[in-house]
Design a protein around this motif. Structure first.
Motif, PDB file in Angstrom:
ATOM      1  N   ASP A 110       0.816  -1.212   0.000  1.00 21.52           N
ATOM      2  CA  ASP A 110       0.000   0.000   0.000  1.00 21.52           C
ATOM      3  C   ASP A 110       0.851   1.264   0.000  1.00 21.52           C
ATOM      4  N   ALA A 111       1.905   1.275   0.822  1.00 19.57           N
ATOM      5  CA  ALA A 111       2.716   2.485   0.975  1.00 19.57           C
ATOM      6  C   ALA A 111       3.336   2.918  -0.339  1.00 19.57           C
ATOM      7  N   ASP A 112       3.666   1.964  -1.210  1.00 22.70           N
ATOM      8  CA  ASP A 112       4.305   2.308  -2.482  1.00 22.70           C
ATOM      9  C   ASP A 112       3.393   3.141  -3.374  1.00 22.70           C
ATOM     10  N   VAL A 113       2.117   2.753  -3.466  1.00 21.20           N
ATOM     11  CA  VAL A 113       1.225   3.491  -4.374  1.00 21.20           C
ATOM     12  C   VAL A 113       0.930   4.882  -3.829  1.00 21.20           C
ATOM     13  N   PHE A 114       0.864   5.023  -2.512  1.00 19.10           N
ATOM     14  CA  PHE A 114       0.644   6.350  -1.940  1.00 19.10           C
ATOM     15  C   PHE A 114       1.888   7.225  -2.096  1.00 19.10           C
ATOM     16  N   ARG A 115       3.062   6.644  -1.942  1.00 17.65           N
ATOM     17  CA  ARG A 115       4.285   7.425  -2.144  1.00 17.65           C
ATOM     18  C   ARG A 115       4.365   7.929  -3.579  1.00 17.65           C
ATOM     19  N   ALA A 116       4.069   7.066  -4.541  1.00 13.82           N
ATOM     20  CA  ALA A 116       4.064   7.484  -5.940  1.00 13.82           C
ATOM     21  C   ALA A 116       2.981   8.523  -6.196  1.00 13.82           C
ATOM     22  N   GLY A 117       1.800   8.329  -5.603  1.00 15.10           N
ATOM     23  CA  GLY A 117       0.709   9.278  -5.775  1.00 15.10           C
ATOM     24  C   GLY A 117       1.032  10.642  -5.198  1.00 15.10           C
ATOM     25  N   LEU A 118       1.656  10.675  -4.026  1.00 17.60           N
ATOM     26  CA  LEU A 118       2.038  11.946  -3.415  1.00 17.60           C
ATOM     27  C   LEU A 118       3.066  12.671  -4.267  1.00 17.60           C
ATOM     28  N   ALA A 119       4.030  11.928  -4.821  1.00 15.11           N
ATOM     29  CA  ALA A 119       5.042  12.545  -5.677  1.00 15.11           C
ATOM     30  C   ALA A 119       4.399  13.141  -6.927  1.00 15.11           C
ATOM     31  N   PHE A 120       3.481  12.396  -7.539  1.00 17.14           N
ATOM     32  CA  PHE A 120       2.799  12.861  -8.747  1.00 17.14           C
ATOM     33  C   PHE A 120       1.951  14.087  -8.436  1.00 17.14           C
ATOM     34  N   GLU A 121       1.190  14.033  -7.358  1.00 15.36           N
ATOM     35  CA  GLU A 121       0.322  15.140  -6.970  1.00 15.36           C
ATOM     36  C   GLU A 121       1.139  16.412  -6.718  1.00 15.36           C
ATOM     37  N   THR A 122       2.264  16.273  -6.035  1.00 21.66           N
ATOM     38  CA  THR A 122       3.124  17.429  -5.762  1.00 21.66           C
ATOM     39  C   THR A 122       3.648  18.029  -7.065  1.00 21.66           C
ATOM     40  N   ALA A 123       4.012  17.174  -8.006  1.00 24.48           N
ATOM     41  CA  ALA A 123       4.563  17.645  -9.274  1.00 24.48           C
ATOM     42  C   ALA A 123       3.541  18.419 -10.099  1.00 24.48           C
ATOM     43  N   VAL A 124       2.274  17.999 -10.054  1.00 23.11           N
ATOM     44  CA  VAL A 124       1.249  18.683 -10.856  1.00 23.11           C
ATOM     45  C   VAL A 124       0.587  19.823 -10.108  1.00 23.11           C
ATOM     46  N   GLY A 125       0.898  19.974  -8.824  1.00 21.87           N
ATOM     47  CA  GLY A 125       0.345  21.070  -8.048  1.00 21.87           C
ATOM     48  C   GLY A 125      -1.001  20.787  -7.424  1.00 21.87           C
ATOM     49  N   GLY A 126      -1.416  19.533  -7.423  1.00 25.02           N
ATOM     50  CA  GLY A 126      -2.686  19.169  -6.798  1.00 25.02           C
ATOM     51  C   GLY A 126      -3.873  19.466  -7.685  1.00 25.02           C
ATOM     52  N   TRP A 127      -5.036  19.167  -7.167  1.00 20.95           N
ATOM     53  CA  TRP A 127      -6.283  19.338  -7.909  1.00 20.95           C
ATOM     54  C   TRP A 127      -7.290  20.079  -7.039  1.00 20.95           C
ATOM     55  N   PHE A 128      -8.170  20.841  -7.670  1.00 19.18           N
ATOM     56  CA  PHE A 128      -9.245  21.588  -6.998  1.00 19.18           C
ATOM     57  C   PHE A 128      -8.720  22.730  -6.125  1.00 19.18           C
ATOM     58  N   THR A 129      -7.419  22.972  -6.147  1.00 17.01           N
ATOM     59  CA  THR A 129      -6.863  23.973  -5.236  1.00 17.01           C
ATOM     60  C   THR A 129      -7.076  25.397  -5.732  1.00 17.01           C
ATOM     61  N   ARG A 130      -7.304  25.575  -7.024  1.00 14.23           N
ATOM     62  CA  ARG A 130      -7.513  26.901  -7.598  1.00 14.23           C
ATOM     63  C   ARG A 130      -8.924  26.974  -8.185  1.00 14.23           C
ATOM     64  N   PRO A 131      -9.567  28.144  -8.112  1.00 11.42           N
ATOM     65  CA  PRO A 131     -10.927  28.263  -8.647  1.00 11.42           C
ATOM     66  C   PRO A 131     -11.046  27.805 -10.094  1.00 11.42           C
ATOM     67  N   GLU A 132     -10.030  28.082 -10.909  1.00  4.74           N
ATOM     68  CA  GLU A 132     -10.112  27.700 -12.325  1.00  4.74           C
ATOM     69  C   GLU A 132      -9.941  26.202 -12.524  1.00  4.74           C
ATOM     70  N   ALA A 133      -9.544  25.481 -11.458  1.00  5.83           N
ATOM     71  CA  ALA A 133      -9.362  24.028 -11.558  1.00  5.83           C
ATOM     72  C   ALA A 133     -10.547  23.268 -10.980  1.00  5.83           C
ATOM     73  N   ARG A 134     -11.671  23.945 -10.853  1.00  3.08           N
ATOM     74  CA  ARG A 134     -12.884  23.312 -10.320  1.00  3.08           C
ATOM     75  C   ARG A 134     -13.979  23.323 -11.379  1.00  3.08           C
ATOM     76  N   PRO A 135     -14.916  22.401 -11.292  1.00  2.00           N
ATOM     77  CA  PRO A 135     -16.001  22.396 -12.277  1.00  2.00           C
ATOM     78  C   PRO A 135     -16.897  23.632 -12.146  1.00  2.00           C
ATOM     79  N   ARG A 136     -17.383  24.103 -13.247  1.00  2.00           N
ATOM     80  CA  ARG A 136     -18.316  25.225 -13.245  1.00  2.00           C
ATOM     81  C   ARG A 136     -19.713  24.661 -13.414  1.00  2.00           C
ATOM     82  N   ILE A 137     -20.405  24.575 -12.322  1.00  2.30           N
ATOM     83  CA  ILE A 137     -21.726  23.940 -12.326  1.00  2.30           C
ATOM     84  C   ILE A 137     -22.793  24.992 -12.650  1.00  2.30           C
ATOM     85  N   PRO A 138     -23.604  24.756 -13.659  1.00  2.63           N
ATOM     86  CA  PRO A 138     -24.647  25.744 -14.005  1.00  2.63           C
ATOM     87  C   PRO A 138     -25.573  25.988 -12.824  1.00  2.63           C
TER      88      PRO A 138
END
Length: 479
Positions: free
Chosen positions: A448-476
């Protein structure tokens, strides 16, 4: 901080703010309750709302933080959506079926009880297809649940309500269950993080605790939040003979993956893969390379026989369970639920046995291969998502080629067959239609620890998700 910023605040960050008293659990809950109300007609992700009870629990959490309580719990005050498949004692649990629309549960599912005991505030139940039997989320009971990124598409299933609630800012955390991809499908389609733990890591209830395809697990908007939730859900349970000892506590390991070897396949040997999915997967692999990993394409030798084997297995156990309702209650079943139940009547013991042989053959190539690699990467879905009202009877094409309308677009079920392998699904980008795409990070058995370590590295590299208003869905806005 605006209401919307509060709704998308990472759970780990919310906990830090609770402790510093710069945010109250009450404020966070109020924002998410308003969000549920604003999106109920457009997205339809939450089928029951427990506003008054949740507010009472949020006020208790607020008081505990204010008093600097020495025994603050791991999830103290976090609004958490519970899939309408997980029972909660004294609450209606419908399993997405008209048959159970008034069913009051007598017990609480072990993983849900652990979340509650850890301080999670249950403020709503999330929608699911009938008996969690499909990769989309619509039912006769709850209607159609839609993807916040594009309302014409499904958020996936069967934990589609949880996926839509998280992507729509209606919850900080949400539960899922994965018997063919039901955590990872909505994680990919909604741009989330979802974890299929190894079989036995998280406790379940009979009879499906004894079904090795079955994995209860966490869903979140970040890898750290998913890990935080998994650390609460996992561990042995006295009522589940299959649950593993000892309890595994995962670290937030940000050491990176320099020097790792990563294997990958774009199609697992037999899938037709959408061009946007392929492009985003290749881009994700380049990120892993930029982090210092060696990335190698491999041939795992799997064939379309895998699809038949999974279908036979699922019909033998899961389908037989749904088939219990092929009596006077059959008329209440949703079309796909009845079809699944009836299909279960056509499989024989030899089909079940053949499915086990196929799973064994799959691991006979995958297991030895993984001796030379740290993790394996592939797309989560071959198509960003099917339509919100997808009917398998109408068929499905990818790149103009017909594929199986149930299994041909989900690249998740092979890893239910290899159930002891942990799998983390993380976002890889968006398709032209706005729907997110995802990749699966697959580990060696029980690593388990391996996939989370890889996921954390990937997430850090891309800057995360949903953290900026423009990176969130625009719901009508609602009409």
């Amino acid at each position: 901080m605006s209401d919307l910023d509060l709704c998308y605040l990472p759970a780990a960050e919310a906990l830090r703010r609770f402790r510093s008293r710069t945010l109250s659990p009450v404020e966070l809950l109020q924002a998410q309750l308003r969000r549920i109300e604003e999106t109920k007609d457009s997205i339809n992700a939450v089928c029951f709302v427990y506003a008054e009870e949740a507010m009472e629990e949020a006020r208790k959490a607020e008081a505990r933080y204010a008093a600097d309580a020495a025994d603050l719990r791991p999830l103290e005050g976090l609004p958490t959506g519970i899939k309408d498949e997980n029972t909660i004692a004294g609450k209606v649990t419908t399993f997405g079926s008209l048959i159970y629309k008034d069913n009051v549960a007598q017990t609480t599912t072990p993983v849900v009880q652990r979340l509650i005991d850890a301080g999670a505030v249950v403020h709503g139940r999330t929608t699911t297809p009938e008996f969690s039997s499909e990769g989309f989320t619509h039912s006769r009971l709850w209607g159609v649940t839609r993807n916040p990124w594009n309302l014409d598409y499904t958020p996936g299933g069967s934990s589609g309500g949880s996926g839509a609630a998280l992507a729509g800012g209606m919850a900080s955390l949400a539960t899922g269950s994965d018997i063919g991809g039901s955590i990872r499908i909505p994680a990919s389609a909604c741009g989330l993080v979802g974890f299929k733990p190894p079989y036995g890591r998280n406790p379940a209830t009979p009879p499906f605790n004894l079904d090795f395809y079955n994995h209860p697990g966490p869903m979140a908007r970040s890898v750290e939040d998913c890990l935080l939730m998994q650390n609460v859900m996992c561990g042995p349970h006295p009522n589940d003979i299959a649950s593993l000892k000892p309890k595994l506590k995962l670290p937030v390991d940000r050491r990176g993956i320099r020097g790792w070897k990563i294997a990958y396949s774009l199609d697992l040997g037999y899938y037709e893969v959408d061009d946007d999915v392929r492009r985003n997967t290749l881009a994700a692999l380049e990120i892993f390379r930029s982090l210092g990993a060696e990335v190698v394409e491999v041939d795992i030798g799997w064939t379309k026989q895998t699809e038949k084997a999974a279908d036979d297995y699922l019909r033998t156990i899961f389908g037989a369970w749904v088939a219990e309702y092929l009596d006077e209650r059959a008329a209440m079943l949703t079309k796909y639920g009845r079809a699944f139940a009836e299909a279960s009547q056509t499989v024989a013991p030899r089909d079940f046995l053949a499915s086990l042989y196929t799973a064994g053959a799959m691991y006979s190539t995958f297991g030895p291969l993984m001796e030379d690699f740290d993790v394996f990467v592939c797309p989560t879905l071959a198509l960003p998502a099917v339509g919100a009202e997808h009917d398998p009877d109408n068929g499905l094409t990818i790149n103009g080629k017909p594929v199986d309308p149930r299994y041909g677009w989900i690249m998740t079920y092979p890893f239910n067959m290899l159930s002891r392998c942990p799998v983390l699904s993380v976002p890889s980008g968006h398709a032209a239609n706005g729907v997110p795409t995802g990749i699966q990070i697959v580990g060696k058995t029980y690593s388990d620890a391996d996939v989370f370590r890889a996921g954390l590295a990937f997430e850090t590299a891309v800057g995360g998700w949903f953290t900026r208003p423009e990176a969130r869905p625009r719901i009508p806005a609602a009409a």
